[in-house]
Design an enzyme around this catalytic site. Structure first.
Site, mmCIF file in Angstrom:
data_model
loop_
_atom_site.group_PDB
_atom_site.id
_atom_site.type_symbol
_atom_site.label_atom_id
_atom_site.label_comp_id
_atom_site.label_asym_id
_atom_site.label_seq_id
_atom_site.Cartn_x
_atom_site.Cartn_y
_atom_site.Cartn_z
ATOM 1 N N SER A 95 -13.335 -10.216 40.521
ATOM 2 C CA SER A 95 -14.508 -9.501 39.983
ATOM 3 C C SER A 95 -14.915 -8.436 40.997
ATOM 4 C CB SER A 95 -15.675 -10.472 39.787
ATOM 5 O OG SER A 95 -16.861 -9.751 39.507
ATOM 6 N N TYR A 104 -21.067 -17.324 43.008
ATOM 7 C CA TYR A 104 -19.925 -16.906 42.176
ATOM 8 C C TYR A 104 -19.139 -15.789 42.903
ATOM 9 C CZ TYR A 104 -17.789 -14.093 38.381
ATOM 10 O OH TYR A 104 -16.936 -13.353 37.600
ATOM 11 N N LYS A 128 -15.195 -15.338 44.246
ATOM 12 C CA LYS A 128 -14.317 -14.221 43.853
ATOM 13 C C LYS A 128 -13.810 -13.464 45.094
ATOM 14 C CE LYS A 128 -14.365 -14.728 39.371
ATOM 15 N NZ LYS A 128 -13.142 -15.050 38.623
HETATM 16 N N1 LIG Z 1 -16.934 -10.329 31.589
HETATM 17 C C1 LIG Z 1 -17.157 -9.716 32.725
HETATM 18 O O1 LIG Z 1 -18.013 -8.812 32.812
HETATM 19 C C2 LIG Z 1 -16.380 -10.087 33.946
HETATM 20 C C3 LIG Z 1 -16.540 -9.300 35.091
HETATM 21 C C4 LIG Z 1 -15.837 -9.619 36.220
HETATM 22 C C5 LIG Z 1 -14.954 -10.686 36.230
HETATM 23 N N2 LIG Z 1 -14.816 -11.451 35.094
HETATM 24 C C6 LIG Z 1 -13.878 -12.559 35.161
HETATM 25 O O2 LIG Z 1 -13.011 -12.508 34.039
HETATM 26 C C7 LIG Z 1 -12.530 -13.823 33.754
HETATM 27 C C8 LIG Z 1 -12.665 -14.118 32.276
HETATM 28 O O3 LIG Z 1 -14.007 -14.056 31.911
HETATM 29 P P1 LIG Z 1 -14.503 -13.588 30.459
HETATM 30 O O4 LIG Z 1 -15.521 -12.556 30.707
HETATM 31 O O5 LIG Z 1 -13.349 -13.320 29.583
HETATM 32 O O6 LIG Z 1 -15.285 -14.916 30.012
HETATM 33 P P2 LIG Z 1 -15.301 -15.789 28.683
HETATM 34 O O7 LIG Z 1 -15.094 -14.948 27.481
HETATM 35 O O8 LIG Z 1 -16.521 -16.618 28.762
HETATM 36 O O9 LIG Z 1 -14.018 -16.712 28.884
HETATM 37 C C9 LIG Z 1 -13.952 -17.654 29.907
HETATM 38 C C10 LIG Z 1 -12.736 -18.530 29.671
HETATM 39 O O10 LIG Z 1 -12.624 -19.480 30.746
HETATM 40 C C11 LIG Z 1 -12.460 -20.780 30.179
HETATM 41 N N3 LIG Z 1 -12.999 -21.773 31.093
HETATM 42 C C12 LIG Z 1 -14.240 -21.803 31.630
HETATM 43 N N4 LIG Z 1 -14.370 -22.891 32.421
HETATM 44 C C13 LIG Z 1 -13.181 -23.544 32.367
HETATM 45 C C14 LIG Z 1 -12.684 -24.728 32.951
HETATM 46 N N5 LIG Z 1 -13.446 -25.487 33.754
HETATM 47 N N6 LIG Z 1 -11.421 -25.114 32.685
HETATM 48 C C15 LIG Z 1 -10.638 -24.383 31.858
HETATM 49 N N7 LIG Z 1 -11.050 -23.251 31.272
HETATM 50 C C16 LIG Z 1 -12.301 -22.836 31.523
HETATM 51 C C17 LIG Z 1 -13.200 -20.706 28.840
HETATM 52 O O11 LIG Z 1 -12.637 -21.620 27.925
HETATM 53 P P3 LIG Z 1 -13.272 -23.028 27.446
HETATM 54 O O12 LIG Z 1 -14.745 -22.851 27.342
HETATM 55 O O13 LIG Z 1 -12.554 -23.236 26.146
HETATM 56 O O14 LIG Z 1 -12.838 -24.010 28.486
HETATM 57 C C18 LIG Z 1 -12.842 -19.299 28.383
HETATM 58 O O15 LIG Z 1 -11.575 -19.300 27.760
HETATM 59 C C19 LIG Z 1 -13.319 -14.763 34.675
HETATM 60 O O16 LIG Z 1 -12.537 -15.041 35.806
HETATM 61 C C20 LIG Z 1 -14.512 -13.940 35.100
HETATM 62 O O17 LIG Z 1 -15.014 -14.327 36.345
HETATM 63 C C21 LIG Z 1 -15.506 -11.175 33.950
#
Ligand SMILES: NC(=O)c1ccc[n+]([C@@H]2O[C@H](COP(=O)([O-])OP(=O)(O)OC[C@H]3O[C@@H](n4cnc5c(N)ncnc54)[C@H](OP(=O)(O)O)[C@@H]3O)[C@@H](O)[C@H]2O)c1
Length: 252
Positions: free
Chosen positions: A141, A154, A158
């Site tokens: 991130s 968090y 990261k």
């Molecule tokens: N969105 C942003 O603005 C943003 C910015 C920077 C970085 N990121 C990073 O991008 C990545 C994906 O995030 P996203 O935004 O796509 O979020 P999201 O739509 O909420 O998806 C998160 C995914 O992680 C899974 N997950 C969460 N906890 C878990 C666990 N304990 N074991 C297995 N699976 C787990 C969830 O599946 P289940 O609930 O089915 O387990 C879901 O598939 C993350 O690493 C996040 O830190 C996101």
């Protein structure tokens, strides 16, 4: 040198929605077979029924470190190979100051965001990639590169993931490349608190005038997974719509 992933097998964690699901779809469209991992078995089953034969799934909680070997057991039994690993699943159960976080939430965040990925990387490397090559992509991130209010712990995980990427790149080359992506704000459930109700104003302040969509990150994951990035390892690629080049006075 191909951007095609034809013949390759990939594991994508956190693939039930958001960036992970977009990445899994992108990989399948580029010819790979993909094992989708998350906790939600019924969501994964429904996704597989839409994606077809190139998708398999396994429900595992990445925070349960003693269960992570189920993933490599499943994939090696099913495909006898693992060419690509995308560590994408993450959690952020705490908003507040680092000085006030309790130990249980620290441990959960650390397990899912850092130790789970490391356990999976160790298994994938030692059981397959060490002898056969591969590409590992860690979704970090921009928070791992910056200091922000309220999501400090968090961001610590990261930042550690970015550092771990660099260390592993040193140790695992030349067989295995390890890179990370630092997304800016992407429109997913995970970041809803950050963009809901203010998407337009945030977008206006970005050089590229929109917040991210999961496919923006999936495209970079595809490049880093493919042979087109074959001289890249140990890097963190920022994909943020230009947020990191905004001067203190704003874009205009
Ligand atoms: N969105 C942003 O603005 C943003 C910015 C920077 C970085 N990121 C990073 O991008 C990545 C994906 O995030 P996203 O935004 O796509 O979020 P999201 O739509 O909420 O998806 C998160 C995914 O992680 C899974 N997950 C969460 N906890 C878990 C666990 N304990 N074991 C297995 N699976 C787990 C969830 O599946 P289940 O609930 O089915 O387990 C879901 O598939 C993350 O690493 C996040 O830190 C996101």
């Amino acid at each position: 040198m191909e951007l095609s992933l034809l013949g390759k097998v990939a594991i994508v964690t956190g693939a039930s929605r958001g960036i992970g699901l977009a990445t899994a779809k992108e990989f399948i469209d580029s010819g790979a077979e993909v094992v989708l991992v998350s906790r939600d078995e019924s969501a994964l089953a429904e996704i597989k029924s839409n994606l077809g034969q190139k998708a398999e799934y396994l429900a595992v909680n990445l925070g349960h470190l003693d269960e992570i070997s189920k993933i490599t057991e499943f994939v090696l039994k099913r495909y006898s190979r693992i060419d690509i690993l995308v560590n994408n699943a993450a959690t952020n159960p705490y908003y507040g100051k680092l000085s006030d976080i309790d130990l249980m939430l620290e441990q959960k965040t650390l397990d899912v965001n850092l130790l789970g990925p490391l356990e999976l990387i160790k298994l994938v490397y030692n059981l397959y990639m060490k002898d056969n090559g591969g590409s590992i992509v860690n979704i970090a991130s921009v928070g791992g590169l910056n200091i922000e209010w309220n999501i400090g712990f968090y961001n610590v995980t990261k930042a550690a993931l970015i550092h771990m990427t660099r260390q592993l790149a040193l140790e695992m080359g030349p067989a295995v490349r390890v890179n990370s992506i630092a997304p800016g704000l992407v429109k997913t459930k995970f970041a809803k608190k950050l963009w809901e109700d203010k998407e337009t104003s945030i977008a206006e302040n970005l050089p590229l005038k929109r917040i991210g969509v999961p496919e923006d990150i999936a495209n970079m994951a595809l490049f880093l997974a493919s042979d087109r990035s074959s001289w890249m390892t140990g890097q963190v690629v920022v994909v943020d719509g230009g947020a990191s080049v905004i001067p203190s006075g704003g874009v205009s």
